[in-house]
Design an enzyme around this catalytic site. Sequence first.
Site, mmCIF file in Angstrom:
data_model
loop_
_atom_site.group_PDB
_atom_site.id
_atom_site.type_symbol
_atom_site.label_atom_id
_atom_site.label_comp_id
_atom_site.label_asym_id
_atom_site.label_seq_id
_atom_site.Cartn_x
_atom_site.Cartn_y
_atom_site.Cartn_z
ATOM 1 N N LEU A 265 0.822 -1.211 0.000
ATOM 2 C CA LEU A 265 0.000 0.000 0.000
ATOM 3 C C LEU A 265 0.856 1.261 0.000
ATOM 4 O O LEU A 265 0.445 2.283 -0.551
ATOM 5 C CB LEU A 265 -0.964 0.001 1.191
ATOM 6 N N ARG A 269 0.227 4.087 -2.628
ATOM 7 C CA ARG A 269 -0.161 5.455 -2.254
ATOM 8 C C ARG A 269 0.541 6.508 -3.103
ATOM 9 O O ARG A 269 -0.086 7.442 -3.586
ATOM 10 C CB ARG A 269 0.129 5.676 -0.762
ATOM 11 N N TYR A 407 -9.700 4.536 -1.630
ATOM 12 C CA TYR A 407 -8.851 3.340 -1.715
ATOM 13 C C TYR A 407 -7.374 3.631 -1.463
ATOM 14 O O TYR A 407 -6.978 4.779 -1.355
ATOM 15 C CB TYR A 407 -9.095 2.517 -2.962
ATOM 16 N N GLU A 408 -6.580 2.551 -1.286
ATOM 17 C CA GLU A 408 -5.189 2.620 -0.801
ATOM 18 C C GLU A 408 -5.135 3.206 0.615
ATOM 19 O O GLU A 408 -4.182 3.876 1.002
ATOM 20 C CB GLU A 408 -4.288 3.448 -1.738
ATOM 21 N N GLY A 409 -6.169 2.921 1.397
ATOM 22 C CA GLY A 409 -6.269 3.480 2.752
ATOM 23 C C GLY A 409 -6.995 4.809 2.687
ATOM 24 O O GLY A 409 -6.602 5.700 1.931
#
Length: 600
Positions: A265, A269, A407-409
């Site tokens: 991730l 990011r 998304y991606e945290g």
Amino acid sequence: MATTEKQLLRGGQFLVKETDCQDVFTPEDFTEEQTMMKEAVMEFNEREIIAHRERFEKKDYAYTEECMRKAGELGFLGVAVPEEYDGLGMGFVSTVLTCDYISSGTGSFSTAFGAHTGIGTMPITLYGTEEQKKKYVPKLATGEWFGAYCLTEPGAGSDANSGKTVAALSEDGKTYTLNGQKMWISNAGFCKLFIVFARLEKDKNITGFIVENDPSNGITMGEEEHKLGIRASSTRQVFFNDTVVPVENMLAGRGEGFKIAMNALNIGRIKLAAACLDSQRRILTTAVKYANERKQFQTRISDFGAIKVKLAEMAASAYAGESATYRASKNIEDRITLREEAGNSHQEAELKGVEEYAIECSILKVAVSEDVQNCADEGIQIFGGMGFSEDTPMEAAWRDARIARIYEGTNEINRMISVGMLVKKAMKGHVDLMGPAQAVQEELMGIPSFDTPDYSELFSEEKEMIKKLKKTFLMVAGGAVQKYGPDLEQHQQLLLAAADILIEIYMAESAVLRTEKNAKRFGEEAQSVQIAMSKLYLYHAIDIVEKKGKESIISFAEGDEQRMMLMGLKRFTKYQNYPDIVDLRKEIAEKVKEEEKYCF
């Protein structure tokens, strides 16, 4: 010349150490090879994606797959993959550059591309055994196979380690059986390979597995999800029902899955930030062309001050995002090179290189995903009623941009990660936060200087303001750490405010350093609009820092301590010479109007 440890700041050290403008990488530093790659990617994007925008909006999943296959044939899926696995073996900056310029045609293709090259391929490249890499990576690098990443579950989103999917070892010790449900799986409809995370027995941490997509092996799919945006990105639930996986397909070791997920991730990011950059450029270009054509009250709307504000702000945020993303990308690339020169394998070097800058990756993900949403929103506003219509590209740009904050945290999680990682680095001695924080406290106790500084040199006052913003962060974060200690992570509102201060410092400093470097080599006159954008972005950054600093101080300090910190905040956010914001915006907007595009 080889990069030395001395020249290269560690992740997070931008906050406590000064960066020389000559030490930052900018888009103006692209090599001939990188420029050629950029042009090839832009040409592909125009021909295969932008020219067929309506197919993506009509949920033509097959066309997304077709474009992915073509991208594979041209080598774009293998930019980051070492040559021995049929990739191009290019550096990290080239990886980011490819992601940047291939992603602006539609969020549907951008998502498919990012999911495949990032979280679909990289876990094997970085954690796989030699046998796993030889077997799977060439297929993924060339587009023969596509990858997907199965982490999220109905009950496990941001809390990724809480997944309920289980893996059980067979009696003969030769296979694992997977059972569970995954959701929001990008590329699920056309992938041949999953990276799946499951739990063995009552392990604290999940474990990663490479699973081939074979419907006869207990793998079934839900219907395509109906989504606000990224409509032709295949997104399905995936169910594993007694799915058998050979033991040799475990990725890394038992219980290593959470670590794999987090590091994958980190890469995702910064690549997501890059994926938002050309979208901003394209939205601004589309908006200014329309504003130059559209007339109201016998006047082009681009000549109205209200529209100039929008064009200038859109350009300045895109410029800052570019500056920060390529600064961090080169830092990561240089760190990878350093580790390889020290004898690390490519796998280890890349893993540790990206992990080193996890703070910057989170900062970029938040800042650029929010900027592209604001940019698309203003794009709709410039188009007026037409912006709300599906006949123009703005509404799709706005819908596609919305997912980037999730998304991606989520951006909330990434804000907390950025500050949490910084505190952890301080505890480990990798970033000295407490020394500078103590120095700021002592400065607050002292008598301020009333000398009038000489700010005649370009950016001398702006760089002084950035130093003071760093003192603000140290004052606020240092005070919060002193009060709450290890319990600080329970005070999420304070962490979010501190993260916003941190983000603004990194973004504003990146824009100023890029422009300062280019003004020295191309001349100040040639960079006058870039100077205006850097000053405009910093002006807004100071406002945000002041607001978030005040919010924090009045929430955790009281009495004399509160009064002293508020006085410090006022001192640290006050210009000697305020910039003329109206003039800055005019200069930026006139340039964009004249060129009819984002031209920096």
